[in-house]
Design an enzyme around this catalytic site. Structure first.
Site, PDB file in Angstrom:
ATOM      1  CG  ASP A  13      -8.161   6.502  37.221  1.00  0.00           C
ATOM      2  OD1 ASP A  13      -7.699   6.409  38.368  1.00  0.00           O
ATOM      3  OD2 ASP A  13      -7.778   5.792  36.270  1.00  0.00           O
ATOM      4  CG  ASP A  45      -9.369  10.111  39.450  1.00  0.00           C
ATOM      5  OD1 ASP A  45      -9.939   9.323  40.223  1.00  0.00           O
ATOM      6  OD2 ASP A  45      -8.134  10.119  39.295  1.00  0.00           O
ATOM      7  CD  GLU A  70      -4.294   9.530  40.316  1.00  0.00           C
ATOM      8  OE1 GLU A  70      -5.264   9.057  39.715  1.00  0.00           O
ATOM      9  OE2 GLU A  70      -3.800   9.022  41.356  1.00  0.00           O
ATOM     10  CG  HIS A  97      -4.023   4.109  40.197  1.00  0.00           C
ATOM     11  ND1 HIS A  97      -4.917   4.406  41.192  1.00  0.00           N
ATOM     12  CD2 HIS A  97      -3.893   2.754  40.201  1.00  0.00           C
ATOM     13  CE1 HIS A  97      -5.295   3.289  41.786  1.00  0.00           C
ATOM     14  NE2 HIS A  97      -4.689   2.277  41.202  1.00  0.00           N
TER      15      HIS A  97
END
Length: 592
Positions: free
Chosen positions: A199, A50, A52, A194
């Site tokens: 995540d 994951d 960001e 998030h």
């Protein structure tokens, strides 16, 4: 901040009763793992990742955090987590969403240091399978960063848990397939928030749960997993012959049911190719699959141009209301935001706006909720009264000020705290925002948003962000459509691929006619014929113009394309231009 590899010791093997046994022998309920799903999948190493980022596109945004979990046979083999210095400031809206600030990433390593470490951990060039929720996003960023560094992209096998969820999680169980929704459905051990590693951990549990549901459907090997998200029933494949004989040009198509009823209306630039796509793995919508199972024929309606086809589609959907099309039931009754007509005006959401008020209101909005959000944003920026009674010019002796007046958020015209002249001064920014001057209001709201983010009041900041977005989008739509819906007639041309001209005649925001002038010929006779045969359109009495908003927006989009030429514009309408201090300059590219 250096990247960290958190090697997890074995001890999380799943037992047949669906619990995890640790060294102490205690059990934690989880979904059935890969051990129960077949030998081939049990031997596969999955790297669940994951990211960001600072935005939604890998070409214009940067990675701010990478989190990954390596699993095989239901056991966690290792974890990878690091913040990444993007080299740019983290936008406030991203901070609101993720909690990651510019200060947090300043000391983090750049992606040029982090990415090689991640690739080594993942072992994508050694057969590991990359897993992500909405994999196109994460893989797009990783691939772009790898290629930008001059490193070879290992081209791993990719599994998207969104695609798997669409196969086995119905709308009755969950309203959508977002990670947070699936995490709640499957009771994951970690709640997604998030942040990348959290995540990724939640996605691991979601992956195990989805594989558990896929096993009874015959998905027991990696080869099965490759096509698990894209099954096409044999009966549907046999109906692909419906596309045979359809024209290859632009037009509208109608799927017909057993009684000849119209089930679905669509548009295409190539009718034959588009209809054929419905019978391949590219079609994933459940309701469309249901429609295809009962459809018996396809009726084509060829059109001169793709724009004409799009407009015909909108009109046919409005006329026929096919059961498998989704659309607004009352596109002519969408809400607007305006000021009331009284001595001390206030903001109000109305369902219908007279044409005469088009220049002093914004909208139409797609929903009343969006209009209300825009109203609340404007109220935060401008100190106007919010009470609903009509106020007299001279205040009543018995009137009492409300709490907003005591807080300094209203000048209290109800008690004489403001006369009409003073109230009009306070009202000026709101009048400007409802017209063409949005900048002052946006500056106030952005300052408030930044202050909330700096105070880590992220939920409040998210609410203010959504309100600001609704206001900007509503103002942008109004400023974009006003010139079209007020112009009696507009003739425009665009060079076609074959060298000819696509000609479009618009009257009060409605497509009155379209034609194509062949290559290497004078288009003047075609334009004259188009004017003579086009639909007569009367001046509308409401602000939406002579057509539904969707149609006018299609025309606006066509006119804004490169290469479009305005041949003739009748007098009487507003200039075909964006306001200098209007809403368009505040819209993020790529977002509606």
């Amino acid at each position: 901040m250096a990247a960290t590899l958190l090697d997890v010791a074995p001890g999380g093997r799943l037992t047949l009763d669906g619990t995890t046994r640790n060294a102490a022998g205690t059990g934690v309920p989880v979904q059935l793992g890969l051990d129960e799903l077949g030998t081939a999948l049990h031997e596969v190493t999955f790297v669940v990742v994951d990211l960001e980022t600072t935005g939604g596109s890998p070409t214009g945004s940067e990675i701010t955090e990478i989190g990954a979990v390596k699993v095989r046979g239901g056991e966690v083999l290792g974890e990878f987590q690091t913040l990444v210095n993007p080299g740019v400031a983290v936008p406030p809206m991203i901070t609101v969403l993720t909690g990651i600030t510019t200060a947090m990433v300043m000391a983090a390593p750049p992606v040029t240091e982090v990415l090689p470490a991640f690739l080594e951990f993942a072992g994508l060039d050694r057969g590991s399978v990359l897993v992500a929720h909405n994999a196109r996003f994460d893989v797009g960023f990783l691939r772009h960063a790898t290629e930008r560094m001059g490193l070879p992209w290992p081209r791993p096998e990719v599994v998207d848990t969104v695609a798997l969820a669409r196969r086995v999680v119905t709308r009755d169980e969950a309203p959508n397939h977002k990670l947070s929704t699936l995490a709640g459905l499957f009771a994951t051990a970690v709640t997604p928030d998030h942040r990348a590693l959290h995540d990724a951990r939640a996605t691991v549990d979601v992956l195990h749960a989805l594989l558990g549901r896929l096993a009874p459907l015959g998905v027991t090997h990696l080869e099965d997993l490759r096509t698990a998200a894209d099954p096409v029933p044999s009966g549907r494949r046999r109906k692909a012959g419906m596309a045979d004989g359809l024209p290859s040009g632009p037009g509208v198509y109608q799927f017909l049911g057993p009684r000849g009823e119209v089930l679905y209306v669509g548009t295409a630039v190539d009718l034959r190719r588009r209809v054929r796509q419905y019978f391949t793995a590219a079609e994933k919508r459940a309701r469309i699959g249901e429609m295809l199972d009962i459809a018996t024929a396809v009726r084509p309606i060829p059109c001169a141009t793709a724009l004409e086809a799009q407009v015909r589609e909108l009109r046919l959907i409005a006329e026929l209301d096919p059961p498998y099309n989704r659309r607004s039931r009352r596109p002519d009754r969408r809400p607007w935001l305006r000021l009331t007509d009284e001595a001390f005006p206030r903001l109000s959401v109305v369902r219908r706006l007279p044409a005469a008020e088009l220049g002093s209101a914004i909208g139409p909005f797609h929903s009343r909720g969006a209009a209300t959000a825009a109203l609340e944003a404007l109220q935060e920026a401008v100190a106007l009264r919010r009470c609903s009674p009509r106020l007299p010019v001279r205040p009543s002796p018995t009137a009492a000020a409300c709490a907003l007046a005591e807080m300094g958020r209203c000048g209290a015209p109800c008690t004489g705290g403001q006369d009409r002249a003073a109230y009009e001064v306070a009202l000026a920014p709101a009048r400007g925002a409802l017209g063409t001057e949005l900048d002052p209001v946006v500056e106030v709201l952005r300052a408030r948003l930044s202050a909330l983010a700096a105070q880590q009041r992220y939920e409040e900041a998210a609410t203010e962000r959504d309100r600001l977005r609704a206001l900007v989008q509503g103002a942008r739509r109004a400023q974009r459509l006003r010139p079209l819906v007020t112009t009696p007639e507009l003739l425009a041309a665009r060079r076609a691929d074959d060298g000819g001209w696509e000609l479009v005649l618009v009257r009060y925001g409605r497509l009155a006619g379209a034609a194509v002038s062949p290559a290497r010929t004078d288009p003047t006779p075609v334009m004259d014929a188009l004017r003579a045969t086009a639909e007569e359109v009367a001046a509308p009495d409401h602000a939406c113009g002579a057509a539904p908003v969707e149609e006018t927006e299609l025309l606006a989009g066509w006119l804004e394309q490169d290469g479009v030429r305005l041949v003739e514009v009748a007098e009487g309408g507003l200039p075909l231009a964006w306001p200098v201090r209007g809403a368009a300059r505040h819209v993020v590219p790529g977002r509606p």
